[in-house]
Each structure stands twice: as structure tokens, then as C-alpha cells.
Scaffold this motif. Structure first.
Motif, short mmCIF file in Angstrom:
data_model
loop_
_atom_site.label_atom_id
_atom_site.label_comp_id
_atom_site.label_asym_id
_atom_site.label_seq_id
_atom_site.Cartn_x
_atom_site.Cartn_y
_atom_site.Cartn_z
N THR A 50 0.83 -1.29 0.13
CA THR A 50 -0.02 -0.17 0.07
C THR A 50 0.88 1.16 0.02
OG1 THR A 50 -0.23 -0.03 2.42
CG2 THR A 50 -2.01 -1.25 1.21
N PRO A 78 -10.84 -0.93 4.03
CA PRO A 78 -9.56 -0.38 4.57
C PRO A 78 -9.95 1.09 4.83
CG PRO A 78 -9.58 -0.43 2.05
CD PRO A 78 -10.65 -1.47 2.68
N HIS A 85 -6.13 -3.02 5.08
CA HIS A 85 -6.63 -3.87 4.00
C HIS A 85 -7.03 -5.38 4.14
CE1 HIS A 85 -5.27 -0.18 2.04
NE2 HIS A 85 -5.87 -0.70 0.94
N SER A 143 -4.71 -2.77 -3.28
CA SER A 143 -3.82 -1.61 -3.14
C SER A 143 -3.93 -0.59 -4.33
CB SER A 143 -2.43 -2.05 -2.86
OG SER A 143 -2.00 -3.04 -3.96
N THR A 154 -6.89 1.75 -4.08
CA THR A 154 -6.96 2.46 -2.75
C THR A 154 -5.61 3.53 -2.80
OG1 THR A 154 -5.68 0.73 -1.61
CG2 THR A 154 -7.94 0.83 -1.27
#
Length: 415
Positions: A12, A372, A388, A396, A399
Motif C-alpha cells: 500500500t 480499508p 486492507h 492496493s 486505494t
């Protein structure tokens, strides 16, 4: 152009840093490990799986957990030792059961959107990560579990996922390496899902961030942070052998992408981010010769009964991952949790060698809603992209875009 500190160089963190750099911001990534992707992004199941987007918030999950509590090999295991954070988290988890449908739909849509972003990153930066676009096959051993999955499948379909039922003979045709006598009832197949090596991708994208002008501060542990509407300061300590002491980094904003450490860091900034570390295990099986490679599957699998997922990582590696363990920030690799993964692999793929097995354990950062935490914090200079759970690899890339958009909205997008 805003100067942004991203804390965490897992999947992330690096996808967020990359999205910010693409938008013209100045980025410094702070990571306490020696290399990127060395914690939860090191050896997960490898699945990019919109088909696994159903959240766990249900009474059936709670009942299974209670039944399994005394089984050391259970797919879901909770240490009953009292703990305020653990039990308050579980209470909020139960409170989210009423949001099961909307949270599953949101997760499904995020997962589908993430595919395009992730593949675009890999192609643009020429990242080799053992990508396999062969789909994911879900296995069921009895009619009741298959029918429950069919109900969930209708919800995934409402979220935009194309996933269809397959008979026993069809699932064996999709993955011929499966032992035909293992007692399957039927399955579901998602052709659009895929797999890859999260660690290779994370390292490759971190290198791309540096090429784009980002600064990667490794072996830098965050001590204290201060944030207000004017900016943020982060005190980092050099934890390498050099031991160069503390340094204060200043920036316009900070994005917390620190996995299970995000809860502690959020408290420093006056925010509540309720993340619990849910431990998962994996084994990586070395496929040493041609016979072993032929005996191992190439299509990714998810065994709903055992809660085990698999990925073929190139010619010579096979990843088996699973289990959920509520045991705090405990990273111990327990033999009684690894043994069921090895036994499962030997049962479904009896011809595959298991003499070379590398075990691993990692802590999934999970929120009670299983969604998340993405977006701004309480102060104008603070943002989050964390929590997450078991879908960090899957979600990922999407987001990261949402977190970067939140930064743009606060500071404006560089021209």
C-alpha cells in the motif's frame, strides 16, 4: 506540488507513493526495514482476487471461530487470553454484520477497479512479478457449502464480478493437477482473477518510485510525529548498523500506510484507526525437477472448507497460504499451523514434492468492517491508506488512487 511523507514501504505504501509521484507531488517513503515489502507484503497467498471480496462479518464466521477455538490446526484460531483491544475489535466486528452486503459490494468494486491500475503500473515500469492471468478456482466438498457460496456469488455479481459455477468434471478440466479422488462436489471459477509475487512487485515499484524522483528512506523507524493544518514533522531514527541518530523530516502532509503499526501512529496524530493484527501463514514449495513442476497446479485455487489459497509463482515455486489467527502482534511461525498447509498440499497434489518448504507468517492489518481506511484524517495534513486485511495485494492499486485524490483535493494537483 506538495511534499508528502509516506510511512510504510509495503504494497500500500509503494502504490500510494507511485500514485502521488505520477500526479507530480514530491514523495519521501519512510520504512523501518532494510528493504521494501519485508513484512505482510513478503510472502502472502499471491492472489489478485476479486472473487474473495466477501467480507467475513457474519454470525456463521463467529460460530465457526467458537467451535474451532480449541483446535490448534483450525482455519480460524483465537487466543482466548483477555485483551481489551482484541475483544473491543471483535465487538465492532459483530456490529458490522448488519453492513455485510454493502461492505462486500464496495470491496468487490474496489477489487475490480484495482486490476486495471496495477497492471498499468507493471506494464509502464516493466515489472516482472510472475504474473499469471489464469483465473481463480474455488473448491467445495459438499452441496450445502456450495449453495451458500452461490448466494454469496449473486452478491459478487451485483458488484460487477463475472464468476460462474463449474461441475466436478469441469473443475478437474480447469486444473488437471488436482487429485480426482479428493471428494470435490463442485466449484466456482473467476477467469478475470490472477496471481503474482507481491514481494517482487513491491520491490519493483519501489525502484520505479526512486527513478521518478521519490526518496526511499530505509531502516528509518518513526519515533514521534506532529501534525497541524500547516504541515507535519516526523522524527525518524536510523536503525541500521550505521546508527546515525535521529532526524526530523518536514513535509506538507503524511500518508500512513504502515500496516499493523498504523493504529499506534494514528494515535500520535489524534486519530482512531482500529486495526487488529490477524496472523496468516504460508509455505513456499520448491519444485525442484520437471516431474515436480508437472505435479503442481498452474491455476490458482481457493479451498473454502480449509480456507487455503494457492498461487503458482513461476516455474519453480508454489505458494500455499491460509489461516487467520487472533493472537496480537505475535509473529512466531508455529509448526502446528504450518503442518495443515503441508498436509493439504500433499492430499490434493500427491505427486508434488514437499521436501523443500519455506514457512512464513505475517500480520494482516484488519479493520472491524474489513474495509480499508482510506482518505483524510482529523488534521488537514494527515491521510491514511491502511487496514486492507487479507486483500492488500488485491485492493492496493485502487486505494492508492483514492489516497492520492484526497491529497490532490487538499493541496491541489500540480500542473
Amino acid at each position: 506540488m506538495a511534499a508528502i511523507i509516506v510511512i510504510g514501504a509495503g504494497i500500500t505504501g509503494v502504490t500510494t507513493a507511485y500514485a502521488l509521484l505520477q500526479r507530480g507531488h514530491s514523495v519521501t517513503i519512510v520504512e523501518r526495514r532494510r528493504y521494501p515489502g519485508m513484512e505482510t507484503s513478503y510472502a502472502n497467498g499471491g492472489q489478485l482476487s476479486a472473487s474473495n471480496a466477501e467480507v467475513w462479518n457474519s454470525w456463521s464466521t463467529i460460530l465457526k471461530g467458537l467451535r474451532w477455538m480449541l483446535r490448534p490446526d483450525a482455519p480460524l484460531l483465537m487466543n482466548p487470553r483477555p485483551g481489551l483491544h482484541k475483544y473491543s475489535w471483535l465487538a465492532e466486528f459483530c456490529g458490522q454484520i448488519r453492513n455485510y452486503k454493502q461492505n462486500t459490494l464496495q470491496t468487490t468494486r474496489l477489487a475490480i477497479a484495482s486490476r486495471e491500475h496495477l497492471l498499468a503500473m507493471a506494464q509502464r515500469e516493466n515489472i516482472a512479478f510472475d504474473f499469471e492471468p489464469r483465473g481463480i478456482l474455488h473448491l467445495y466438498y459438499d452441496k450445502p457449502s456450495f449453495e451458500r457460496a452461490a448466494r454469496a456469488n449473486r452478491l459478487l455479481g451485483e458488484g460487477g464480478l463475472e464468476r460462474h459455477a463449474v461441475t466436478k468434471s469441469e473443475l478437474l478440466a480447469i486444473e488437471p493437477a488436482l487429485d480426482a479422488d479428493a471428494g470435490y462436489h463442485a466449484g466456482f471459477f473467476t477467469p478475470s482473477d490472477s496471481t503474482g509475487d507481491i514481494h517482487k512487485f513491491t520491490r519493483g515499484l519501489a525502484e520505479a518510485c526512486v527513478r521518478l524522483g521519490g526518496v526511499l528512506r530505509l531502516e528509518a523507524d518513526v519515533g514521534q510525529m506532529h501534525a497541524d493544518d500547516r504541515g507535519v514533522s516526523v522524527r525518524v531514527r536510523d536503525v541500521s548498523d550505521r546508527g546515525e541518530g535521529d532526524e526530523v523530516l518536514s513535509a506538507d502532509g503524511v500518508v500512513i500506510c504502515a500496516g499493523v503499526a498504523s493504529r499506534r501512529l494514528a494515535r500520535m496524530l489524534g486519530d482512531r484507526v482500529n486495526i487488529y493484527p490477524v496472523k496468516g501463514y504460508s509455505i513456499t514449495v520448491g519444485l525442484g525437477d520437471e516431474a515436480g513442476r508437472r505435479a503442481a497446479p498452474t491455476v490458482s485455487l481457493l479451498d473454502e472448507d480449509a480456507k487455503i489459497v494457492t498461487s503458482r509463482l513461476g516455474r519453480d515455486r508454489f505458494r500455499v497460504a491460509g489461516t487467520a489467527e487472533f493472537n496480537g502482534e505475535n509473529r512466531d511461525i508455529r509448526a502446528d499451523r504450518i503442518a495443515p498447509l503441508v498436509a493439504w498440499a500433499e492430499r490434493l497434489f500427491p505427486g508434488m514434492p514437499t521436501g523443500e518448504v519455506v514457512p512464513w507468517a505475517g500480520l494482516r492489518p484488519m479493520t472491524p468492517s474489513m474495509l480499508p481506511r482510506v482518505g483524510p484524517g482529523g488534521r488537514k495534513s494527515v491521510f491514511y491508506n491502511t487496514g486492507h486485511g487479507h486483500l492488500g495485494w488485491t485492493l492496493s492499486a485502487a486505494t492508492a488512487q483514492l489516497a492520492a485524490e484526497a491529497v490532490d483535493q487538499r493541496f491541489g494537483r500540480p500542473g
